[in-house]
Design a protein around this motif. Structure first.
Motif, PDB file in Angstrom:
ATOM      1  N   LEU A  46       3.501  -9.209  51.073  1.00 10.71           N
ATOM      2  CA  LEU A  46       2.770  -8.623  49.948  1.00 10.71           C
ATOM      3  C   LEU A  46       3.387  -7.291  49.538  1.00 10.71           C
ATOM      4  O   LEU A  46       3.560  -7.016  48.338  1.00 10.71           O
ATOM      5  CB  LEU A  46       1.304  -8.427  50.334  1.00 10.71           C
ATOM      6  N   ASP A  50       5.043  -6.779  45.728  1.00 11.34           N
ATOM      7  CA  ASP A  50       4.296  -5.989  44.738  1.00 11.34           C
ATOM      8  C   ASP A  50       4.899  -4.588  44.597  1.00 11.34           C
ATOM      9  O   ASP A  50       4.910  -3.806  45.552  1.00 11.34           O
ATOM     10  CB  ASP A  50       2.825  -5.889  45.147  1.00 11.34           C
ATOM     11  N   VAL A 299      -2.947  -8.368  45.991  1.00 14.72           N
ATOM     12  CA  VAL A 299      -3.131  -9.799  46.256  1.00 14.72           C
ATOM     13  C   VAL A 299      -3.420 -10.538  44.963  1.00 14.72           C
ATOM     14  O   VAL A 299      -2.845 -11.610  44.688  1.00 14.72           O
ATOM     15  CB  VAL A 299      -4.268 -10.023  47.281  1.00 14.72           C
ATOM     16  N   LYS A 300      -4.308  -9.974  44.143  1.00 15.06           N
ATOM     17  CA  LYS A 300      -4.649 -10.603  42.864  1.00 15.06           C
ATOM     18  C   LYS A 300      -3.425 -10.709  41.956  1.00 15.06           C
ATOM     19  O   LYS A 300      -3.207 -11.731  41.297  1.00 15.06           O
ATOM     20  CB  LYS A 300      -5.754  -9.801  42.169  1.00 15.06           C
ATOM     21  N   VAL A 302      -0.194 -10.767  42.857  1.00 19.33           N
ATOM     22  CA  VAL A 302       0.759 -11.740  43.408  1.00 19.33           C
ATOM     23  C   VAL A 302       0.275 -13.165  43.164  1.00 19.33           C
ATOM     24  O   VAL A 302       1.059 -14.052  42.794  1.00 19.33           O
ATOM     25  CB  VAL A 302       0.975 -11.487  44.919  1.00 19.33           C
ATOM     26  N   VAL A 303      -1.014 -13.405  43.362  1.00 18.40           N
ATOM     27  CA  VAL A 303      -1.585 -14.740  43.121  1.00 18.40           C
ATOM     28  C   VAL A 303      -1.447 -15.114  41.643  1.00 18.40           C
ATOM     29  O   VAL A 303      -1.073 -16.247  41.298  1.00 18.40           O
ATOM     30  CB  VAL A 303      -3.069 -14.787  43.552  1.00 18.40           C
ATOM     31  N   GLN A 304      -1.719 -14.149  40.760  1.00 16.67           N
ATOM     32  CA  GLN A 304      -1.613 -14.406  39.326  1.00 16.67           C
ATOM     33  C   GLN A 304      -0.176 -14.731  38.940  1.00 16.67           C
ATOM     34  O   GLN A 304       0.071 -15.660  38.153  1.00 16.67           O
ATOM     35  CB  GLN A 304      -2.114 -13.183  38.546  1.00 16.67           C
ATOM     36  N   SER A 306       2.112 -15.956  40.884  1.00 17.17           N
ATOM     37  CA  SER A 306       2.447 -17.254  41.465  1.00 17.17           C
ATOM     38  C   SER A 306       1.935 -18.387  40.586  1.00 17.17           C
ATOM     39  O   SER A 306       2.623 -19.388  40.371  1.00 17.17           O
ATOM     40  CB  SER A 306       1.848 -17.374  42.869  1.00 17.17           C
ATOM     41  N   LYS A 307       0.713 -18.230  40.073  1.00 13.15           N
ATOM     42  CA  LYS A 307       0.151 -19.249  39.185  1.00 13.15           C
ATOM     43  C   LYS A 307       0.967 -19.373  37.905  1.00 13.15           C
ATOM     44  O   LYS A 307       1.200 -20.473  37.392  1.00 13.15           O
ATOM     45  CB  LYS A 307      -1.304 -18.901  38.850  1.00 13.15           C
TER      46      LYS A 307
END
Length: 315
Positions: A46, A50, A299-300, A302-304, A306-307
């Motif tokens: 992470l 980021d 985290v949000k 990185v997840v965004q 990735s999507k």
């Protein structure tokens, strides 16, 4: 083993002799180890992914996660394997290697925590000069110094321990090759070795702890000068996670290594050892992320991203 020892391998007694607990301990330690690996590797990844976390605080946190990963991996896999197969034999050389890396990671851990305390002091007490105080060069030098002290301490402690003569009796009343547990098996005079252990441990533990103590005393004085409730809260949230990590680490290490061997109770030592070899490395990522909005936001993000890369959400 030539001139040094007649012992070619050691037998680890483990945590308990009761077979009924082995399955429970195997499942518990496996869960702890997997959680430790996932938590610490996820924290490192992470921070790498980021850009908002490319700061001195998270640079040291990524190093702390690496050290926790290494420390746990030095001890836990052998414990899990022993519980599963019943084979608790460890060779003379493997025991020395395990001791070296355990001492190495423990020493680096203490200096990384000290570096983080200095970083928190600079952030709270000198916010206007923070970027010029905690430069990349300074952070890199502090990290290199931490690893250098780790190598030196591990080399001296391991070399000093395995310079003893081990005569016939090779049963270690522990679940890994910890220094006090191995040294008690030596059949030569151990007084000098014990003195070296206490002196070296005292120097590294107390020097790093002194840096932490002075840093937080200055932070506390600075907080007392604040007249804003927001200032109090911000300063506390900045330091709270690190203080929890410091108290848990130094509390357990002090119990283990800053007392003579005559004061050691192996049952107590084993319990304390489980805490600082397995539990603390698992808890550190949780402690640093639970109340940390920056980590949650990262985290949000990185997840965004990735999507977006996978095409799961529209641009």
């Amino acid at each position: 083993m030539n001139n040094n020892t007649e012992v070619s391998e050691f037998i680890l007694l483990g945590l308990t002799k009761a077979p009924g607990f082995h399955i429970f301990l195997f499942m518990m330690f496996t869960f702890i180890y997997i959680t430790t690996l996932v938590g610490n590797l996820a924290m490192i990844l992470l921070i790498l992914l980021d850009d908002h976390l490319h700061t001195p605080m998270y640079f040291f946190l990524s190093n702390l996660s690496f050290v926790d990963f290494g420390s746990s991996s030095t001890v836990t896999p052998k414990v899990i394997t022993g519980l599963l197969t019943g084979n608790n034999v460890i060779s003379y050389n493997a025991c020395a290697v395990q001791m070296f890396f355990f001492v190495f990671f423990a020493t680096v851990d203490s200096y990384i925590l000290a570096s983080m305390a200095y970083d928190r002091y600079a952030a709270v007490c000198k916010p206007l000069h923070y970027t010029t105080t905690m430069t990349k060069h300074v952070c890199t030098c502090l990290a290199i110094a931490s690893y250098t002290f780790g190598i030196l301490n591990a080399s001296i402690q391991t070399g000093d321990t395995f310079s003893l003569h081990f005569c016939v009796y090779n049963v270690i009343n522990h679940f890994f090759c910890d220094i006090p547990a191995v040294r008690v098996l030596g059949c030569s005079d151990k007084r000098m070795n014990e003195m070296i252990l206490i002196l070296m441990s005292s120097f590294h533990i107390m020097f790093a702890f002194l840096v932490i103590l002075i840093s937080y005393l200055l932070i506390f004085v600075n907080i007392l000068k604040m007249h804003s409730g927001d200032g109090y809260q911000k300063a506390f949230s900045t330091c709270a996670s690190h203080l929890i990590a410091v108290f848990t680490f130094y509390g357990t290490v002090t119990i283990m290594y800053l007392k003579p061997s005559s004061s050691h109770s192996m049952d107590t030592d084993k319990f304390v050892s489980v805490f600082y070899t397995m539990v603390i490395p698992m808890l550190n990522p949780v402690v640093y992320s639970l109340r940390n909005k920056e980590v949650k936001n990262a985290v949000k993000r990185v997840v965004q991203r990735s999507k977006l890369c996978l095409g799961l959400v529209p641009y």
